[in-house]
Write an enzyme that holds these catalytic residues in place. Structure first.
Site, PDB file in Angstrom:
ATOM      1  CG  HIS A 106     -64.350 -13.874 -85.256  1.00 16.30           C
ATOM      2  ND1 HIS A 106     -64.262 -13.850 -86.627  1.00 16.30           N
ATOM      3  CD2 HIS A 106     -64.235 -12.572 -84.852  1.00 16.30           C
ATOM      4  CE1 HIS A 106     -64.091 -12.615 -87.050  1.00 16.30           C
ATOM      5  NE2 HIS A 106     -64.083 -11.807 -85.998  1.00 16.30           N
ATOM      6  CG  ASP A 108     -65.578  -8.592 -83.634  1.00 18.24           C
ATOM      7  OD1 ASP A 108     -64.894  -9.442 -84.233  1.00 18.24           O
ATOM      8  OD2 ASP A 108     -66.218  -7.697 -84.222  1.00 18.24           O
ATOM      9  CG  HIS A 254     -68.040 -11.290 -87.955  1.00 16.16           C
ATOM     10  ND1 HIS A 254     -68.288 -11.123 -86.617  1.00 16.16           N
ATOM     11  CD2 HIS A 254     -66.848 -10.686 -88.188  1.00 16.16           C
ATOM     12  CE1 HIS A 254     -67.296 -10.449 -86.064  1.00 16.16           C
ATOM     13  NE2 HIS A 254     -66.397 -10.183 -86.996  1.00 16.16           N
ATOM     14  NE  ARG A 270     -63.734  -4.665 -84.384  1.00 21.00           N
ATOM     15  CZ  ARG A 270     -63.128  -5.786 -83.987  1.00 21.00           C
ATOM     16  NH1 ARG A 270     -62.925  -6.783 -84.838  1.00 21.00           N
ATOM     17  NH2 ARG A 270     -62.719  -5.930 -82.749  1.00 21.00           N
TER      18      ARG A 270
END
Ligand SMILES: O=C(O)CCC(=O)C(=O)O
Length: 288
Positions: A106, A108, A254, A270
């Site tokens: 995907h 983000d 990723h 994150r």
């Protein structure tokens, strides 16, 4: 000390040496970091035992931060700019809902109307082995397609869903996620606003193409995801505590492999840098 940039793989990624994020970064260092970010797509800065405030402050050099309103269940209660990626149990002893974050290829926030520009993921504690993350270079994946295939996918929109791969998440999490995040249609080919290069924008959260049935879409989705994530186009990151990994979501995809013994703690945090608006809420009809 001048900062140094060391490539991590042929496909993408570079380690940045000579930066200490305890201190605000100078404009000239920022210029080098930003250039490296655009060139390599993924940057690694090791050994950063920085605070949450320092993580957030450095992230702001990349742009405005997402307060994760589309994932309020996973953000930190005090710092909404921080999304928890953790297998820590919840205070009531139930399993963490973010333990499966990212276990599908995907980019983000592709399931929102403000997909992420970049993400900065800081490793607090990681298992002694495994728990790796893979990154694919979506520019080279696009460039390697035949001209005919490029023509075919130009103008196609993929419908991105927000679901996570593994079942076993709490029903309340799943319900809230669906309520907050209706499927969003995004172009399969996007032009990077800073480099002007075309990149594939596809992953395993795409269930079908707009105007096509899932059955019609699946073979092409499978081909494009498989093509883009061939080992040639991929960097595999093995985490160490205090790693800060930064990626450009506009030209990379990723996957968190989940290849670790869950008895070990894996806790990362994150920040997400807001990107330019993109896509529209998908009309889910007969052909979606
Ligand atoms: O846990 C990881 O390795 C990656 C998490 C992830 O995919 C994300 O934060 O988007």
């Amino acid at each position: 000390m001048a900062i140094e940039c060391r490539p991590l793989s042929f496909a993408l990624g570079a380690e940045i040496l000579g930066l200490d994020l305890h201190f605000p970064i100078s404009d000239s260092d920022w210029e080098s970091v930003h250039q490296a970010f655009l060139q390599y797509g993924v940057l690694l800065i090791r050994g950063q035992s920085i605070s949450r405030e320092q993580h957030i402050a450095f992230s702001r050099r990349f742009g405005d931060l997402d307060e994760h309103k589309s994932l309020p269940m996973d953000r930190n209660a005090t710092f909404p700019e921080l999304l928890m990626v953790t297998n820590d149990q919840k205070p009531d002893g139930s399993p963490s809902n973010s333990r499966y974050t990212g276990q599908m290829w995907h980019s983000d926030m592709s399931f929102t109307l403000a997909p992420a520009l970049g993400s900065l993921l800081r490793a607090v504690e990681v298992p002694p082995v495994g728990g790796d993350t893979l990154f694919a270079n979506m520019y080279v994946a696009y460039d390697a397609l035949s001209e005919r295939m490029k023509q075919m996918i130009e103008g196609l929109n993929g419908i991105h869903h927000s679901e996570r791969k593994n079942s076993g998440l709490s029903t309340s999490w799943e319900k809230e996620n669906q309520r907050l995040n209706p499927p969003v249609a995004q172009p399969v080919v996007r032009v990077h606003p800073e480099t002007g290069r075309k990149a594939l924008y596809i992953g395993e959260k795409v269930k079908c193409f707009e105007g096509m049935t899932p059955e019609e879409s699946k073979p092409l989705i499978d081909f494009l995801v498989g093509h883009a994530t061939r080992p040639h186009f991929v960097y595999r990151h093995s985490w160490q505590p205090k790693d800060l990994l930064i990626w450009d979501n506009r030209c990379t995809a990723h996957l968190a492999l989940g290849d670790y013994d869950p008895r070990y703690r894996r806790h990362l945090e994150r920040t997400t840098v807001l990107g330019t608006p993109s896509g529209h809420i998908a009309e889910i009809g007969a052909a979606a």
